[in-house]
Design a protein around this motif. Structure first.
Motif, short mmCIF file in Angstrom:
data_model
loop_
_atom_site.label_atom_id
_atom_site.label_comp_id
_atom_site.label_asym_id
_atom_site.label_seq_id
_atom_site.Cartn_x
_atom_site.Cartn_y
_atom_site.Cartn_z
N ALA A 167 62.15 73.27 61.60
CA ALA A 167 61.78 72.16 62.48
C ALA A 167 60.65 72.58 63.42
O ALA A 167 59.77 71.78 63.74
N MET A 170 57.46 72.46 61.30
CA MET A 170 57.04 71.08 61.05
C MET A 170 56.47 70.44 62.32
O MET A 170 55.48 69.70 62.27
N VAL A 179 64.35 67.81 60.40
CA VAL A 179 64.44 68.31 59.02
C VAL A 179 65.88 68.19 58.55
O VAL A 179 66.82 68.23 59.36
N VAL A 186 64.93 73.09 52.43
CA VAL A 186 64.50 71.87 53.13
C VAL A 186 64.49 70.74 52.12
O VAL A 186 63.66 70.73 51.19
N VAL A 189 61.87 66.12 55.25
CA VAL A 189 61.17 66.31 56.51
C VAL A 189 60.80 64.92 57.03
O VAL A 189 60.35 64.06 56.27
#
Length: 282
Positions: A167, A170, A179, A186, A189
């Protein structure tokens, strides 16, 4: 007898997007003695907001000049920006005025934070200060620790730690705040569909046992886009058999707290507030 008119220090403006966050803020601000003036986005803000504020002005997304003039007409000098705008609506319902078009031309990168910072700067040039979105929210920010009755298992904690790092990455790339993880993979997202959409998509791919992690971006400007969770978050997680919701303590708003936690207990979903986690060692 004429009612007293609040001075500037007891007036707060609210730029309202979608969800219940703006309503909860307005109720809290009024309890603290503030006159609440809202500028609400058509198609985003809840019509119910009208019943919770002292003054309301409806604008379409991109009507920046109308927004600024509305606050000036109510003698508002401080404003908070609360509630999101569905990114898909940006492609279909934006009606920028000339002021907004000029602003968009100055934005080098069309990332969320870049656009919001430029909007904030334009508003502040008119003598209206944009406050941090934690303004007046004492008591509804997530605290650290286990919030629902169940503590995550050892395996779930491993996935929480992995998701916490993912996270962060991202967020650093300004993609999203959430996430969805399964077995240190993952599976989703957050993108333009928002948190609920990402949870639904990720949970369906994971089949069951998905871990949802949501945290601020490392470069988060607390004046806007503060992470928020509510009962709907839990409902979506339960619909795909997700098992843990981990969020950032002190920087995440919990909407309708008691209802959210009751729904989590009923679904067996662990809700965790996190401030710091040690990185996973290789």
């Amino acid at each position: 007898m004429t009612a007293s008119i609040p001075n500037e220090d007891k007036r707060i403006g609210l730029i309202a997007g979608n969800g219940r966050f703006p309503i909860i803020f307005a109720d809290n601000a009024k309890k603290l003695g503030y006159f609440v003036s809202a500028v609400a986005h058509v198609g985003e803000a809840e019509p119910e907001l009208e019943q919770h504020v002292d003054s309301i002005h409806w604008v379409k997304i991109g009507q920046l000049n109308k927004l600024i003039n509305a606050f000036k007409s109510d003698n508002v000098k401080r404003v908070v920006m609360l509630g999101g705008v569905k990114k898909t609506h940006v492609f279909t319902t934006v009606r920028p005025d000339l002021r907004a078009l000029a602003l968009f031309a100055r934005v080098a990168l069309w990332k969320d934070d870049d656009i919001l910072r430029e909007i904030a700067a334009e508003i502040e040039r008119e003598g209206i200060t944009i406050c941090e979105s934690t303004f007046g929210l004492e008591g509804i920010l997530v605290e650290e620790g286990t919030l629902a009755s169940r503590e995550p298992s050892k395996k779930e904690w491993e996935n929480i730690r992995y998701g916490w790092e993912m996270a962060y990455e991202m967020g650093r790339l300004d993609i999203g705040q959430c996430v969805v993880i399964k077995d240190k993979v993952v599976v989703a997202v957050e993108a333009v569909e928002g948190t609920d959409g990402a949870i639904k998509r990720g949970g369906e791919l994971a089949k069951d046992g998905a871990i949802v992690v949501k945290r601020c971006k490392p470069q988060q400007d607390l004046r806007f886009d503060l992470p928020a969770i509510g009962p709907r978050t839990i409902e979506v997680m339960a619909s795909v058999n997700a098992t843990v919701l981990a969020v950032e303590a002190g920087r995440t708003v919990m909407l309708d707290r008691e209802l959210l936690l009751e729904k989590a207990r009923q679904a067996g979903i662990a809700v965790i507030g996190i401030k710091h986690l040690e990185p996973i060692k290789a």
